[in-house]
Design an enzyme around this catalytic site. Structure first.
Site, PDB file in Angstrom:
ATOM      1  N   CYS A  85     -11.715 -27.140 -25.006  1.00 25.46           N
ATOM      2  CA  CYS A  85     -12.276 -28.157 -24.109  1.00 25.46           C
ATOM      3  C   CYS A  85     -12.273 -29.508 -24.803  1.00 25.46           C
ATOM      4  O   CYS A  85     -12.353 -30.541 -24.154  1.00 25.46           O
ATOM      5  CB  CYS A  85     -13.657 -27.759 -23.622  1.00 25.46           C
ATOM      6  N   GLU A  93     -21.219 -26.403 -19.936  1.00 29.91           N
ATOM      7  CA  GLU A  93     -20.252 -27.013 -20.855  1.00 29.91           C
ATOM      8  C   GLU A  93     -18.892 -26.803 -20.201  1.00 29.91           C
ATOM      9  O   GLU A  93     -18.303 -25.733 -20.280  1.00 29.91           O
ATOM     10  CB  GLU A  93     -20.357 -26.338 -22.229  1.00 29.91           C
TER      11      GLU A  93
END
Ligand code: UN1
Length: 517
Positions: A296, A262
């Protein structure tokens, strides 16, 4: 501020952790000094694990796995349920610790722990639903099915920005799947990791399951490199930069292990001509400024239809002027500090590049002045939430990079096709959003042919950040392709076994092959 930390640790029953010192915070070999980003002052010192400690922790994780996998999944679920309850009890104190250590606003710190509680609940239900399929066999009196088996100890590498929840997504699922976990947190957030892991391991131990949740705090070179190369860990789940992910991916691939990556995002939000602008405005402000732009999923690029661009920009600049920057624990502060001095330098570098490339600063653009902070006078790593308007050419190369800071790059577009093409035209593919009242525009953005958003997350009339745990979380392209959290992400933490059983008493070969013996 050290006393604030002491009081949080006492509330959590962690006052005497041998790895931690609050009285001696001098830098020394073998230790990491934790800084409060709000004051830039040291608040604690944490002992680093060395190669021997790694060996012990990896061995323990492996031994715990061999025991834990024999516990029936619904019983594992009961342990996770108890962990979820304990985290619920400590949610606000843990959330405060997150805010203190990494600088995100208190509601976001608490929200992050809530996310771990939520995934614990999800995992409890899942512990009775680790379903495999059955399939018809082509042969008479044969049965075929698949079953999902525990995979092994899981290496979980986390970033500073979600020091509790990202571990939670991995650990709660891994636990019900029958895996132990060895967690390597960011050295920018070891305090939250110690607190979180201790609380969970305490519950597991009380219920007779020592060692299911291990923690290793050390330098990348010492413990990070070891865990990614260690064959005992069939899955490495890593969150962080694309650069880090490329390295982890390559090392794990060498040993034919599995990765769940990720990595970076460069998330765009499109505002169509028919959008509800009030809704879009609030969503952009939270998406771009929340966690000081260090998610993110942060909104980094804004695409405005040319017919509403002028008005929307003006409103956005006004909204930015009302945003409070300062102590993340203070009421009403949306934007806390960046996590470190290096992060402030990264912010400044991006601003210099943006200006050199013809970007126009509409708001912010520099470090935040101490007098303008809430409360005034803080000496931490504060920057101003910043809006940069791209030049008329639409060319702004810096906007292709993920700078972990509250910088929003604004572009205009004429047609939705153009906006979607531009949003997709970056290396990363995590989150994306469109604001529109038109079903046609929304569905084009979600086009099942794949011609719409190319990201792992696509939102209509909500911002790019703030995913719920129920969906699979992750992204495409340089974001790494991994999926964590909800939906069927649990499958990454198990191994699939296809089972065939012949109860006919005769050998029947598949594909109709005859064996003449
Ligand atoms: C991250 O920044 O690594 O969707 C995770 C969100 C949060 C998770 C962010 N639920 O913004």
């Amino acid at each position: 501020m050290a006393s604030e930390l002491a009081s949080i640790l006492n509330t959590l029953g962690l006052g005497d952790d041998p790895r931690l010192a609050l009285d001696n915070v001098e830098p020394a070999a073998g230790f990491v000094v934790c800084e409060n980003p709000t004051t830039a002052e040291p608040i604690a010192r944490v002992r680093l694990d060395d190669a021997d400690a790694y060996e012990r922790a990896a061995g323990e994780a492996y031994a715990a796995f061999l025991r834990w996998r024999t516990v029936p999944a619904p019983v594992r679920g009961q342990v996770v349920r108890a962990i979820g309850d304990e985290l619920r009890t400590h949610r606000d104190a843990l959330g405060r610790l997150v805010s203190l250590e990494v600088g995100k606003s208190l509601p976001e710190g608490i929200g992050e722990v809530q996310e771990t509680v939520d995934i614990a609940d999800f995992a409890v239900g899942l512990s009775r639903q680790l379903y495999g399929l059955t399939m018809p066999s082509e042969r008479p009196m044969h049965a075929m099915r698949e079953q999902w088996l525990p995979l092994g100890p899981i290496g979980v590498i986390t970033a500073f920005n979600f020091p509790n929840a990202v571990w939670g997504w991995n650990a709660m699922l891994a636990a019900v799947c029958g895996d132990s976990v060895l967690w390597k947190p960011s050295l920018l957030a070891p305090l939250t990791a110690i607190a979180t892991n201790t609380i969970c391991q305490r519950v597991a131990s009380r219920m007779g399951h020592e060692g299911v949740f291990g923690l290793i705090i050390g330098e990348d070179q010492v413990v990070g490199e070891r865990i990614i190369a260690d064959k005992r860990f069939p899955l490495i789940s890593a969150t962080g930069s694309c650069r880090m992910g490329r390295h982890v991916g390559a090392i794990v691939a060498q040993r034919l292990g599995r990765c769940l990556l990720e990595l970076g995002g460069n998330n765009a939000l499109i505002v169509e001509r028919d959008a509800d602008l009030d809704l879009a405005l609030k969503s952009v402000v939270f998406g771009a400024i929340g966690t000081a732009g260090q998610r993110c999923t942060t909104t980094r690029r804004l695409y405005l239809h040319e017919s509403i661009a002028g008005e929307f920009c003006e409103r956005l600049v006004r909204a930015y002027a009302s945003v409070k920057v300062g102590d993340p624990l203070a009421k009403g502060v949306l934007c806390g500090p960046l996590v470190s001095k290096a992060a402030v330098e990264g912010f400044e570098k991006a601003i210099v590049a943006a200006k050199a490339q013809g970007g126009e600063i509409l708001a912010g653009g520099s470090r935040a002045e101490p007098t303008k902070l809430t409360p005034p006078g803080l000496s931490g790593h504060f920057v101003q939430p910043t809006i940069v308007r791209a030049p008329a050419s639409g060319e702004l190369p810096i906007a292709r990079e993920e700078t972990f800071a509250p910088i929003l790059y604004v572009f205009t577009f004429k047609t939705l096709e153009e906006a979607i093409a531009k949003q997709n035209d970056v290396d990363q593919g995590l989150s994306s959003a469109i604001f529109t009242e038109s079903a046609r525009s929304a569905e084009r953005f979600l086009d099942p042919s794949g011609a719409g958003s190319d990201c792992g997350l696509a939102y209509v009339n909500l911002g790019t950040s703030g995913a719920e745990i129920g969906g699979a979380f992750g992204g495409e392209k340089d974001t790494g392709g991994g999926r964590e959290s909800g939906s069927d992400s649990w499958k990454a933490y198990m191994r699939r076994q296809t089972v065939a059983v012949n109860f006919s008493g005769e050998l029947r070969l598949a594909q109709g092959i005859e064996l003449d013996l």
